[in-house]
Design a protein around this motif. Structure first.
Motif, short mmCIF file in Angstrom:
data_model
loop_
_atom_site.label_atom_id
_atom_site.label_comp_id
_atom_site.label_asym_id
_atom_site.label_seq_id
_atom_site.Cartn_x
_atom_site.Cartn_y
_atom_site.Cartn_z
N VAL A 280 5.79 15.38 -7.04
CA VAL A 280 4.81 14.83 -6.10
C VAL A 280 5.56 14.28 -4.90
N VAL A 281 5.01 14.50 -3.70
CA VAL A 281 5.65 14.08 -2.46
C VAL A 281 4.60 13.41 -1.58
N THR A 282 4.94 12.25 -1.02
CA THR A 282 4.07 11.62 -0.04
C THR A 282 4.83 11.50 1.27
N ASP A 283 4.21 11.99 2.34
CA ASP A 283 4.77 11.89 3.69
C ASP A 283 3.65 11.36 4.57
N GLY A 284 3.74 10.11 4.96
CA GLY A 284 2.68 9.49 5.74
C GLY A 284 1.39 9.44 4.94
N ASN A 285 0.32 10.00 5.51
CA ASN A 285 -0.97 9.97 4.82
C ASN A 285 -1.19 11.17 3.89
N LEU A 286 -0.19 12.05 3.75
CA LEU A 286 -0.34 13.27 2.96
C LEU A 286 0.47 13.22 1.67
N THR A 287 -0.23 13.45 0.54
CA THR A 287 0.41 13.55 -0.77
C THR A 287 0.19 14.96 -1.29
N THR A 288 1.27 15.61 -1.74
CA THR A 288 1.18 16.96 -2.28
C THR A 288 1.86 17.04 -3.65
N SER A 289 1.42 18.01 -4.43
CA SER A 289 1.98 18.21 -5.76
C SER A 289 1.97 19.71 -6.07
N ARG A 290 2.74 20.13 -7.10
CA ARG A 290 3.00 21.55 -7.31
C ARG A 290 2.00 22.30 -8.16
N LYS A 291 1.60 21.72 -9.32
CA LYS A 291 0.88 22.53 -10.32
C LYS A 291 0.20 21.63 -11.36
N PRO A 292 -0.62 22.22 -12.23
CA PRO A 292 -1.31 21.42 -13.24
C PRO A 292 -0.39 20.54 -14.09
N ASP A 293 0.81 21.00 -14.41
CA ASP A 293 1.73 20.17 -15.20
C ASP A 293 2.08 18.86 -14.51
N ASP A 294 1.94 18.82 -13.19
CA ASP A 294 2.29 17.62 -12.41
C ASP A 294 1.11 16.67 -12.24
N ILE A 295 -0.05 17.00 -12.79
CA ILE A 295 -1.24 16.18 -12.57
C ILE A 295 -1.05 14.71 -12.96
N PRO A 296 -0.41 14.36 -14.07
CA PRO A 296 -0.25 12.92 -14.36
C PRO A 296 0.46 12.17 -13.22
N ALA A 297 1.53 12.72 -12.69
CA ALA A 297 2.25 12.07 -11.58
C ALA A 297 1.40 12.10 -10.31
N PHE A 298 0.72 13.21 -10.07
CA PHE A 298 -0.16 13.34 -8.90
C PHE A 298 -1.27 12.29 -8.95
N ASN A 299 -1.92 12.17 -10.11
CA ASN A 299 -3.00 11.19 -10.24
C ASN A 299 -2.50 9.77 -10.00
N GLU A 300 -1.36 9.44 -10.57
CA GLU A 300 -0.79 8.10 -10.39
C GLU A 300 -0.56 7.82 -8.90
N ARG A 301 -0.02 8.80 -8.19
CA ARG A 301 0.26 8.62 -6.77
C ARG A 301 -1.02 8.53 -5.94
N ILE A 302 -2.01 9.40 -6.22
CA ILE A 302 -3.22 9.34 -5.40
C ILE A 302 -4.00 8.04 -5.64
N LEU A 303 -3.92 7.51 -6.85
CA LEU A 303 -4.57 6.22 -7.08
C LEU A 303 -3.92 5.14 -6.20
N GLN A 304 -2.60 5.20 -6.05
CA GLN A 304 -1.90 4.25 -5.17
C GLN A 304 -2.27 4.49 -3.72
N GLU A 305 -2.15 5.72 -3.27
CA GLU A 305 -2.35 6.05 -1.85
C GLU A 305 -3.80 5.87 -1.42
N PHE A 306 -4.75 6.30 -2.24
CA PHE A 306 -6.17 6.17 -1.89
C PHE A 306 -6.62 4.72 -1.97
N GLY A 307 -5.91 3.90 -2.75
CA GLY A 307 -6.27 2.50 -2.90
C GLY A 307 -5.76 1.59 -1.82
N LYS A 308 -4.95 2.10 -0.90
CA LYS A 308 -4.37 1.26 0.17
C LYS A 308 -5.41 0.84 1.17
#
Length: 178
Positions: A150-178
């Protein structure tokens, strides 16, 4: 109170979205108190893909031509092979995505989801990841593509594939909650 309560999240998707890449992030966002709306090109429902087969459907809350980025706090773009290709061909959907960047609101995309951002012309100079098959597309659009969970650059968070969903979800909860 969760920092996502009172946040309105748009999920832009079309037929052919990857089931886990919509269902699991939406579940995580709703569990954190977010008001999540499914936005698509047509009313009714949109159909998921799972393991290269048609799968379940999800009800559409709004069609994209009836909403605007001003109505939401953040945007989620699930992947799937068919879904982003359909969205990027629709001028209204592309403008909707671009407006989140113009307003510097959080945007998250997983797998093939960043393809729609290419057409919104918001890739250049950004550090991003994605499903490996579209890495060259992102590089050609000016991204600094990396093979990371998972990568966050400014307001954009990206992730690779379904296997990465746990890390992606954790990050979007942080980023969307700001």
């Amino acid at each position: 109170m969760s920092n996502l309560e009172k946040k309105k999240i748009a999920v832009l998707a079309a037929d052919g979205y990857e089931q886990s890449e919509l269902d699991k992030p939406v579940e995580a966002l709703k569990s954190a108190g977010a008001d999540v709306k499914i936005i698509s090109l047509k009313p009714g429902s949109i159909k998921a893909m799972k393991d290269h087969e048609w799968s379940t459907s999800v009800e559409v809350d709004h069609i994209v031509k009836e909403v605007k980025a001003d109505d939401f706090d953040a945007l989620l773009l699930p992947g799937g092979v068919i879904n982003p290709d359909t969205l990027r061909a629709d001028e209204v959907a592309v403008k909707f995505v671009k407006d989140f960047f113009t307003q510097n609101k959080p945007v998250a995309a997983i797998c093939h989801g960043p393809q729609t951002i290419i057409d919104a012309e918001e890739i250049k100079g950004r550090k991003m990841t994605s499903f490996n098959a579209i890495s060259k597309d992102l590089i050609n659009a000016g991204a600094n593509w990396v093979d990371e969970e998972v990568v966050t650059d400014g307001n954009l968070t990206t992730s690779r594939k379904p296997d990465d969903i746990p890390a992606f979800n954790e990050r979007i909860l942080q980023e969307f909650g700001k």
